[in-house]
Design a protein around this motif. Structure first.
Motif, PDB file in Angstrom:
ATOM      1  N   ILE A   1      36.698 -20.169 -20.800  1.00 10.38           N
ATOM      2  CA  ILE A   1      37.260 -20.168 -19.460  1.00 10.38           C
ATOM      3  C   ILE A   1      36.339 -20.996 -18.573  1.00 10.38           C
ATOM      4  O   ILE A   1      35.134 -21.082 -18.830  1.00 10.38           O
ATOM      5  CB  ILE A   1      37.446 -18.746 -18.889  1.00 10.38           C
ATOM      6  N   THR A   2      36.917 -21.622 -17.549  1.00  4.99           N
ATOM      7  CA  THR A   2      36.115 -22.410 -16.625  1.00  4.99           C
ATOM      8  C   THR A   2      36.523 -22.093 -15.195  1.00  4.99           C
ATOM      9  O   THR A   2      37.660 -21.689 -14.921  1.00  4.99           O
ATOM     10  CB  THR A   2      36.275 -23.928 -16.840  1.00  4.99           C
ATOM     11  N   TYR A   3      35.559 -22.303 -14.314  1.00  5.70           N
ATOM     12  CA  TYR A   3      35.774 -22.204 -12.872  1.00  5.70           C
ATOM     13  C   TYR A   3      35.146 -23.447 -12.260  1.00  5.70           C
ATOM     14  O   TYR A   3      33.977 -23.741 -12.522  1.00  5.70           O
ATOM     15  CB  TYR A   3      35.136 -20.933 -12.316  1.00  5.70           C
ATOM     16  N   SER A   4      35.917 -24.179 -11.445  1.00  8.68           N
ATOM     17  CA  SER A   4      35.421 -25.436 -10.880  1.00  8.68           C
ATOM     18  C   SER A   4      35.587 -25.458  -9.370  1.00  8.68           C
ATOM     19  O   SER A   4      36.597 -24.987  -8.845  1.00  8.68           O
ATOM     20  CB  SER A   4      36.190 -26.626 -11.453  1.00  8.68           C
ATOM     21  N   LEU A   5      34.605 -26.035  -8.707  1.00  9.55           N
ATOM     22  CA  LEU A   5      34.681 -26.366  -7.288  1.00  9.55           C
ATOM     23  C   LEU A   5      34.535 -27.875  -7.194  1.00  9.55           C
ATOM     24  O   LEU A   5      33.496 -28.424  -7.557  1.00  9.55           O
ATOM     25  CB  LEU A   5      33.577 -25.669  -6.496  1.00  9.55           C
TER      26      LEU A   5
ATOM     27  N   PHE B   1      40.865 -23.281 -12.143  1.00  8.91           N
ATOM     28  CA  PHE B   1      40.631 -22.318 -13.213  1.00  8.91           C
ATOM     29  C   PHE B   1      41.258 -22.878 -14.481  1.00  8.91           C
ATOM     30  O   PHE B   1      42.336 -23.468 -14.426  1.00  8.91           O
ATOM     31  CB  PHE B   1      41.267 -20.964 -12.885  1.00  8.91           C
ATOM     32  N   ALA B   2      40.592 -22.679 -15.610  1.00 11.84           N
ATOM     33  CA  ALA B   2      41.121 -23.196 -16.874  1.00 11.84           C
ATOM     34  C   ALA B   2      40.863 -22.199 -18.001  1.00 11.84           C
ATOM     35  O   ALA B   2      39.894 -21.430 -17.973  1.00 11.84           O
ATOM     36  CB  ALA B   2      40.495 -24.539 -17.212  1.00 11.84           C
ATOM     37  N   PHE B   3      41.750 -22.252 -18.990  1.00 12.56           N
ATOM     38  CA  PHE B   3      41.598 -21.479 -20.223  1.00 12.56           C
ATOM     39  C   PHE B   3      41.916 -22.413 -21.377  1.00 12.56           C
ATOM     40  O   PHE B   3      42.865 -23.190 -21.318  1.00 12.56           O
ATOM     41  CB  PHE B   3      42.560 -20.280 -20.250  1.00 12.56           C
ATOM     42  N   GLY B   4      41.098 -22.349 -22.419  1.00 15.48           N
ATOM     43  CA  GLY B   4      41.343 -23.213 -23.565  1.00 15.48           C
ATOM     44  C   GLY B   4      40.620 -22.759 -24.807  1.00 15.48           C
ATOM     45  O   GLY B   4      39.978 -21.703 -24.832  1.00 15.48           O
ATOM     46  N   TYR B   5      40.728 -23.597 -25.833  1.00 14.27           N
ATOM     47  CA  TYR B   5      40.070 -23.350 -27.113  1.00 14.27           C
ATOM     48  C   TYR B   5      39.305 -24.599 -27.526  1.00 14.27           C
ATOM     49  O   TYR B   5      39.804 -25.715 -27.388  1.00 14.27           O
ATOM     50  CB  TYR B   5      41.094 -23.025 -28.206  1.00 14.27           C
TER      51      TYR B   5
ATOM     52  N   PHE C   1      44.485 -25.405 -20.600  1.00 14.65           N
ATOM     53  CA  PHE C   1      45.501 -25.314 -19.567  1.00 14.65           C
ATOM     54  C   PHE C   1      44.782 -25.018 -18.261  1.00 14.65           C
ATOM     55  O   PHE C   1      43.970 -24.085 -18.200  1.00 14.65           O
ATOM     56  CB  PHE C   1      46.492 -24.192 -19.914  1.00 14.65           C
ATOM     57  N   GLU C   2      45.079 -25.790 -17.189  1.00 12.88           N
ATOM     58  CA  GLU C   2      44.370 -25.642 -15.919  1.00 12.88           C
ATOM     59  C   GLU C   2      45.348 -25.370 -14.777  1.00 12.88           C
ATOM     60  O   GLU C   2      46.465 -25.882 -14.775  1.00 12.88           O
ATOM     61  CB  GLU C   2      43.606 -26.923 -15.565  1.00 12.88           C
ATOM     62  N   TYR C   3      44.875 -24.599 -13.812  1.00 14.66           N
ATOM     63  CA  TYR C   3      45.592 -24.393 -12.555  1.00 14.66           C
ATOM     64  C   TYR C   3      44.643 -24.782 -11.427  1.00 14.66           C
ATOM     65  O   TYR C   3      43.474 -24.385 -11.425  1.00 14.66           O
ATOM     66  CB  TYR C   3      46.014 -22.936 -12.388  1.00 14.66           C
ATOM     67  N   SER C   4      45.136 -25.567 -10.457  1.00 18.97           N
ATOM     68  CA  SER C   4      44.317 -26.006  -9.330  1.00 18.97           C
ATOM     69  C   SER C   4      45.036 -25.754  -8.013  1.00 18.97           C
ATOM     70  O   SER C   4      46.253 -25.943  -7.904  1.00 18.97           O
ATOM     71  CB  SER C   4      44.015 -27.502  -9.421  1.00 18.97           C
ATOM     72  N   TYR C   5      44.238 -25.360  -7.038  1.00 18.53           N
ATOM     73  CA  TYR C   5      44.717 -25.208  -5.667  1.00 18.53           C
ATOM     74  C   TYR C   5      43.857 -26.113  -4.786  1.00 18.53           C
ATOM     75  O   TYR C   5      42.631 -26.023  -4.807  1.00 18.53           O
ATOM     76  CB  TYR C   5      44.593 -23.753  -5.211  1.00 18.53           C
ATOM     77  N   MET C   6      44.514 -27.006  -4.024  1.00 17.71           N
ATOM     78  CA  MET C   6      43.793 -27.980  -3.209  1.00 17.71           C
ATOM     79  C   MET C   6      44.220 -27.872  -1.756  1.00 17.71           C
ATOM     80  O   MET C   6      45.387 -27.607  -1.466  1.00 17.71           O
ATOM     81  CB  MET C   6      44.071 -29.401  -3.697  1.00 17.71           C
ATOM     82  N   THR C   7      43.262 -28.097  -0.862  1.00 18.76           N
ATOM     83  CA  THR C   7      43.540 -28.185   0.561  1.00 18.76           C
ATOM     84  C   THR C   7      42.967 -29.483   1.097  1.00 18.76           C
ATOM     85  O   THR C   7      41.882 -29.907   0.701  1.00 18.76           O
ATOM     86  CB  THR C   7      42.940 -27.002   1.337  1.00 18.76           C
ATOM     87  N   PHE C   8      43.728 -30.098   1.991  1.00 14.49           N
ATOM     88  CA  PHE C   8      43.320 -31.346   2.639  1.00 14.49           C
ATOM     89  C   PHE C   8      43.417 -31.111   4.145  1.00 14.49           C
ATOM     90  O   PHE C   8      44.506 -31.112   4.713  1.00 14.49           O
ATOM     91  CB  PHE C   8      44.233 -32.499   2.209  1.00 14.49           C
TER      92      PHE C   8
ATOM     93  N   PHE D   1      47.773 -29.826 -18.543  1.00 17.71           N
ATOM     94  CA  PHE D   1      47.485 -29.578 -19.949  1.00 17.71           C
ATOM     95  C   PHE D   1      46.661 -30.757 -20.437  1.00 17.71           C
ATOM     96  O   PHE D   1      47.079 -31.903 -20.305  1.00 17.71           O
ATOM     97  CB  PHE D   1      48.759 -29.446 -20.789  1.00 17.71           C
ATOM     98  N   LYS D   2      45.478 -30.475 -20.987  1.00 21.15           N
ATOM     99  CA  LYS D   2      44.579 -31.546 -21.403  1.00 21.15           C
ATOM    100  C   LYS D   2      44.059 -31.296 -22.820  1.00 21.15           C
ATOM    101  O   LYS D   2      43.893 -30.157 -23.242  1.00 21.15           O
ATOM    102  CB  LYS D   2      43.374 -31.635 -20.458  1.00 21.15           C
ATOM    103  N   THR D   3      43.785 -32.377 -23.498  1.00 19.33           N
ATOM    104  CA  THR D   3      43.123 -32.329 -24.799  1.00 19.33           C
ATOM    105  C   THR D   3      41.963 -33.314 -24.759  1.00 19.33           C
ATOM    106  O   THR D   3      41.945 -34.237 -23.948  1.00 19.33           O
ATOM    107  CB  THR D   3      44.077 -32.711 -25.942  1.00 19.33           C
ATOM    108  N   GLY D   4      41.005 -33.104 -25.654  1.00 20.73           N
ATOM    109  CA  GLY D   4      39.870 -34.018 -25.644  1.00 20.73           C
ATOM    110  C   GLY D   4      38.897 -33.751 -26.765  1.00 20.73           C
ATOM    111  O   GLY D   4      39.126 -32.927 -27.649  1.00 20.73           O
ATOM    112  N   ILE D   5      37.773 -34.476 -26.676  1.00 17.99           N
ATOM    113  CA  ILE D   5      36.696 -34.333 -27.656  1.00 17.99           C
ATOM    114  C   ILE D   5      35.402 -34.007 -26.917  1.00 17.99           C
ATOM    115  O   ILE D   5      35.230 -34.367 -25.750  1.00 17.99           O
ATOM    116  CB  ILE D   5      36.513 -35.605 -28.509  1.00 17.99           C
ATOM    117  N   ALA D   6      34.520 -33.329 -27.608  1.00 14.37           N
ATOM    118  CA  ALA D   6      33.197 -32.994 -27.073  1.00 14.37           C
ATOM    119  C   ALA D   6      32.149 -33.447 -28.066  1.00 14.37           C
ATOM    120  O   ALA D   6      32.302 -33.291 -29.275  1.00 14.37           O
ATOM    121  CB  ALA D   6      33.092 -31.503 -26.819  1.00 14.37           C
ATOM    122  N   ILE D   7      31.092 -34.015 -27.530  1.00 13.52           N
ATOM    123  CA  ILE D   7      29.990 -34.490 -28.367  1.00 13.52           C
ATOM    124  C   ILE D   7      28.738 -33.724 -27.981  1.00 13.52           C
ATOM    125  O   ILE D   7      28.406 -33.613 -26.824  1.00 13.52           O
ATOM    126  CB  ILE D   7      29.759 -35.994 -28.154  1.00 13.52           C
TER     127      ILE D   7
END
Length: 189
Positions: A118-122, A143-147, A161-168, A183-189
């Protein structure tokens, strides 16, 4: 105390610190690099001219801050992402969004082939529209959840899978809001 005594103590401290640094064994905190691409869908937007569908990518550098021996790993990361939204009709404008900031990623396990996280981002955002001068800056909470799927080598793969709430914000007015899922996929090194 005399100035000579203070100077002598400073030199003695500096020499002893230097000799300690040469004999001590320093550990390097493990880093992780992540590259991801994905699809972006706008759930709600107060920008009338913004398209609903977008595609983007992100580069992320993370430092492991927990999980060296027994506990599950935790990373503090610095992401840099870019998303492009393509118009579907004449009422919409091509839109670009860049985001950057801080993320905390908790892996929910250790020493397995597939580990949930799980992730939390600012994050901060810079949003721009074609044919409109300037860009608008905003704040993003994500907020994100993944494997993560670990292989035999150092390279691993992930999906999330990520959900974002933005204010401008506006000066003296109601701020614009934007909610998206990705929905994102990727690689990690």
């Amino acid at each position: 105390m005399s100035k000579k005594f203070i100077f002598f103590m400073f030199i003695l401290f500096f020499v002893s610190l230097n000799s300690y640094a040469q004999t001590a064994e320093f550990e390097v905190v493990p880093k992780q690099y992540r590259f991801e691409i994905g699809y972006n869908y706008t759930l709600s937007s107060s920008f009338d001219m913004m398209p609903a569908h977008g595609y983007g990518g992100l580069i992320d550098v993370g430092w492991k801050v927990q999980g060296f021996i027994k506990k599950s790993p935790v990373y503090i990361t610095v992401p840099l992402g870019y998303t492009v939204y393509s118009p579907m009709d004449n009422t919409q404008l091509a839109t670009r969004r860049m985001n950057y900031g801080w993320t905390i990623r908790h892996e929910l396990g250790k020493d397995k082939k597939a580990i949930p996280f799980i992730t939390y981002s600012l994050l901060l955002n810079s949003l721009g529209f074609d044919t409109v001068e300037g860009r608008v800056m905003g704040h993003q909470t994500q907020f994100a959840f993944g494997y993560t799927f670990y292989g035999e080598k150092r390279l691993s793969y992930f999906a999330k899978f990520e959900y974002s709430y933005m204010t401008f914000p506006h000066l003296g007015g109601k701020s614009d809001k934007l909610q998206i899922v990705e929905f994102k996929t990727g690689i990690a090194i």
